[in-house]
Design a protein around this motif. Structure first.
Motif, PDB file in Angstrom:
ATOM      1  N   VAL A 311       0.842  -1.213   0.000  1.00 19.31           N
ATOM      2  CA  VAL A 311       0.000   0.000   0.000  1.00 19.31           C
ATOM      3  C   VAL A 311       0.876   1.262   0.000  1.00 19.31           C
ATOM      4  N   GLY A 312       1.960   1.217   0.836  1.00 24.08           N
ATOM      5  CA  GLY A 312       2.852   2.388   0.900  1.00 24.08           C
ATOM      6  C   GLY A 312       3.506   2.674  -0.445  1.00 24.08           C
ATOM      7  N   LEU A 313       3.981   1.597  -1.095  1.00 19.52           N
ATOM      8  CA  LEU A 313       4.597   1.770  -2.400  1.00 19.52           C
ATOM      9  C   LEU A 313       3.602   2.322  -3.415  1.00 19.52           C
ATOM     10  N   PHE A 314       2.340   1.845  -3.326  1.00 21.94           N
ATOM     11  CA  PHE A 314       1.332   2.318  -4.269  1.00 21.94           C
ATOM     12  C   PHE A 314       1.112   3.826  -4.128  1.00 21.94           C
ATOM     13  N   TYR A 315       0.924   4.253  -2.880  1.00 23.05           N
ATOM     14  CA  TYR A 315       0.683   5.700  -2.679  1.00 23.05           C
ATOM     15  C   TYR A 315       1.939   6.527  -2.973  1.00 23.05           C
ATOM     16  N   LEU A 316       3.112   5.967  -2.748  1.00 21.65           N
ATOM     17  CA  LEU A 316       4.333   6.702  -3.055  1.00 21.65           C
ATOM     18  C   LEU A 316       4.465   6.939  -4.564  1.00 21.65           C
ATOM     19  N   VAL A 317       4.202   5.903  -5.323  1.00 21.61           N
ATOM     20  CA  VAL A 317       4.253   6.045  -6.787  1.00 21.61           C
ATOM     21  C   VAL A 317       3.202   7.043  -7.266  1.00 21.61           C
ATOM     22  N   LEU A 318       1.997   6.944  -6.703  1.00 26.18           N
ATOM     23  CA  LEU A 318       0.935   7.866  -7.108  1.00 26.18           C
ATOM     24  C   LEU A 318       1.284   9.315  -6.756  1.00 26.18           C
ATOM     25  N   PHE A 319       1.890   9.483  -5.552  1.00 28.96           N
ATOM     26  CA  PHE A 319       2.254  10.848  -5.132  1.00 28.96           C
ATOM     27  C   PHE A 319       3.303  11.446  -6.069  1.00 28.96           C
ATOM     28  N   ARG A 320       4.271  10.618  -6.471  1.00 26.73           N
ATOM     29  CA  ARG A 320       5.316  11.148  -7.348  1.00 26.73           C
ATOM     30  C   ARG A 320       4.759  11.483  -8.721  1.00 26.73           C
ATOM     31  N   LYS A 321       3.839  10.685  -9.190  1.00 27.15           N
ATOM     32  CA  LYS A 321       3.240  10.992 -10.480  1.00 27.15           C
ATOM     33  C   LYS A 321       2.527  12.343 -10.436  1.00 27.15           C
ATOM     34  N   LYS A 322       1.787  12.574  -9.416  1.00 30.04           N
ATOM     35  CA  LYS A 322       1.046  13.842  -9.309  1.00 30.04           C
ATOM     36  C   LYS A 322       1.980  15.020  -9.090  1.00 30.04           C
ATOM     37  N   ARG A 323       3.020  14.715  -8.327  1.00 33.52           N
ATOM     38  CA  ARG A 323       3.958  15.818  -8.069  1.00 33.52           C
ATOM     39  C   ARG A 323       4.665  16.214  -9.357  1.00 33.52           C
ATOM     40  N   LYS A 324       5.023  15.201 -10.164  1.00 31.33           N
ATOM     41  CA  LYS A 324       5.668  15.484 -11.432  1.00 31.33           C
ATOM     42  C   LYS A 324       4.739  16.253 -12.362  1.00 31.33           C
ATOM     43  N   ALA A 325       3.448  15.952 -12.262  1.00 26.65           N
ATOM     44  CA  ALA A 325       2.463  16.665 -13.099  1.00 26.65           C
ATOM     45  C   ALA A 325       2.091  18.003 -12.495  1.00 26.65           C
ATOM     46  N   PRO A 329      -1.976  16.752  -4.250  1.00 26.37           N
ATOM     47  CA  PRO A 329      -3.270  16.800  -3.529  1.00 26.37           C
ATOM     48  C   PRO A 329      -3.127  17.583  -2.237  1.00 26.37           C
ATOM     49  N   GLY A 330      -4.061  18.488  -1.987  1.00 27.17           N
ATOM     50  CA  GLY A 330      -4.073  19.252  -0.753  1.00 27.17           C
ATOM     51  C   GLY A 330      -3.281  20.561  -0.827  1.00 27.17           C
ATOM     52  N   ASP A 331      -2.704  21.015  -1.961  1.00 29.40           N
ATOM     53  CA  ASP A 331      -1.936  22.273  -2.084  1.00 29.40           C
ATOM     54  C   ASP A 331      -2.860  23.355  -2.623  1.00 29.40           C
ATOM     55  N   PRO A 332      -3.245  24.385  -1.831  1.00 28.89           N
ATOM     56  CA  PRO A 332      -4.198  25.411  -2.298  1.00 28.89           C
ATOM     57  C   PRO A 332      -3.611  26.343  -3.358  1.00 28.89           C
ATOM     58  N   TYR A 333      -2.281  26.336  -3.498  1.00 28.68           N
ATOM     59  CA  TYR A 333      -1.641  27.242  -4.469  1.00 28.68           C
ATOM     60  C   TYR A 333      -1.154  26.512  -5.709  1.00 28.68           C
ATOM     61  N   ALA A 334      -1.694  25.331  -5.907  1.00 33.14           N
ATOM     62  CA  ALA A 334      -1.194  24.546  -7.034  1.00 33.14           C
ATOM     63  C   ALA A 334      -1.534  25.207  -8.379  1.00 33.14           C
ATOM     64  N   ASP A 335      -2.716  25.874  -8.507  1.00 33.46           N
ATOM     65  CA  ASP A 335      -3.137  26.441  -9.792  1.00 33.46           C
ATOM     66  C   ASP A 335      -2.671  27.902  -9.999  1.00 33.46           C
TER      67      ASP A 335
END
Length: 355
Positions: A311-325, A329-335
């Protein structure tokens, strides 16, 4: 990175499977080994069908059902509280040791049994009868039947070799026999008369006589006048002589008598009864192996760790994908557009300087 995470998850799952297989394989297999019963007198072919048996081999299989020197009169099975029971009953003599009827390693149709109880039930014996006779012997002073009968009892009790009963006197069997004799003497007398004697002269009288083969001698003579020879004469002319002869005689007599008599009758005895022994066998249940709690805990812990890591590896991979894009999730200044930081710092510094 994604490929490495998948390989780690697969390795953890494989380790969990190996631990599980090892834990279950540690349990020892259970096997039942049968042993033949003792006995030599009779054999019965066992034709009970079993899976995987060869019919030709099964025809040649024999079992001996004697225990010691005895055969069971009945073999019964029952069930008590889910436990299989086997009861073998024997009819044996009273002095038989029941321990000789107990089988140590009893296996019947693949089920092992052990003796738990011995039941005893005495059986009544049989009555044995026969006709017997017994001789009674006693002493008597006389051989006269009227004097002998009162000496004999009409019945007598019989006790011998376990037989008992009442015997009755057989009168036709009564016999007497002299126990011995002794000699004795006695005086023998004989009296004789002689008539028509012309004078009282002892010459006319015989000096001896015989009686019962014994010679007696003249002991005395008595004269008696009978008549006168002339009329009106007082002188007797005829005489009668009475002669007494005596002598000694000898005899023998029995000193006593032995009386024998037979008593006959039917007697009986009770023979020893046999005993019914019932040997109760209880099914030997296999011991249950203890549950491997430690191994199960290790397996559960390993599975939990593996799942958590996955589960940890899954969320880590997902987090990096979103961060790269650029979408965390949860950053109010992302846009918002990016700010030029040096200019921001100068504005802030100018503001501080003016103050």
């Amino acid at each position: 990175m994604k490929k490495r995470a998948c390989m780690m998850l697969a390795a953890l799952l494989a380790a969990a499977v190996v631990l599980s297989v090892t834990a279950h394989g540690a349990e020892p297999p259970q096997a039942v080994i049968g042993s033949g019963d003792g006995g030599t007198a009779i054999s019965i072919t066992d034709i009970t069908p079993r899976e995987g048996d060869n019919k030709e081999e099964r025809r040649d299989e024999t079992k001996h059902y004697t225990v010691g020197s005895y055969y069971p009169v009945s073999v019964q099975t029952a069930e008590e509280s889910g436990v299989q029971l086997l009861v073998k009953t024997f009819l044996v003599p009273e002095d038989t040791d029941p321990q000789t009827l107990v089988e140590g390693d009893l296996i019947r149709r693949g089920v092992a049994y052990e003796a738990t109880d011995i039941l005893r039930q005495e059986q009544p014996g049989e009555t044995e009868k026969k006709t017997v006779s017994q001789t009674m012997t006693l002493e008597s002073e006389t051989d006269k039947m009227d004097d002998v009968l009162p000496l004999l009892k009409s019945t007598m009790d019989y006790q011998k070799d376990g037989f008992s009963g009442t015997l009755t006197l057989d009168r036709d069997s009564i016999q007497t026999k002299e126990t011995g004799t002794s000699n004795y003497s006695y005086q023998l007398k004989e009296t004789k008369e002689y008539t028509g004697l012309d004078r009282s002269d002892p010459y006319y009288i015989p000096k001896t006589t015989e009686k019962n083969g014994i010679t007696l001698s003249l002991a005395d003579v008595k004269w008696t006048p009978m008549a006168s020879a002339a009329e009106n004469s007082e002188v007797p002319s005829l005489f009668r002589a009475t002669a007494l002869y005596t002598g000694t005689a000898w005899g023998s007599k029995a000193d006593g008598y032995t009386v024998t008599a037979e008593y006959t009758g039917e007697v009986s005895r009770m023979t020893k009864g046999q005993v019914l022994y019932s040997i109760v066998y209880e099914e030997v249940l296999p011991e249950k192996a203890p549950f491997p709690w430690r191994t199960a805990g290790l397996v559960i812990l390993a599975v939990g760790i593996a799942a958590s890591a996955g589960v940890g590896l899954f969320y880590l991979v997902l987090f990096r994908k979103k961060r790269k894009a650029g979408k965390v999730p949860g950053d109010p200044y992302a846009d918002r557009p990016k700010m030029h930081r040096p200019e921001m710092l100068r504005v802030m510094d100018r503001g501080l300087g003016e103050e």
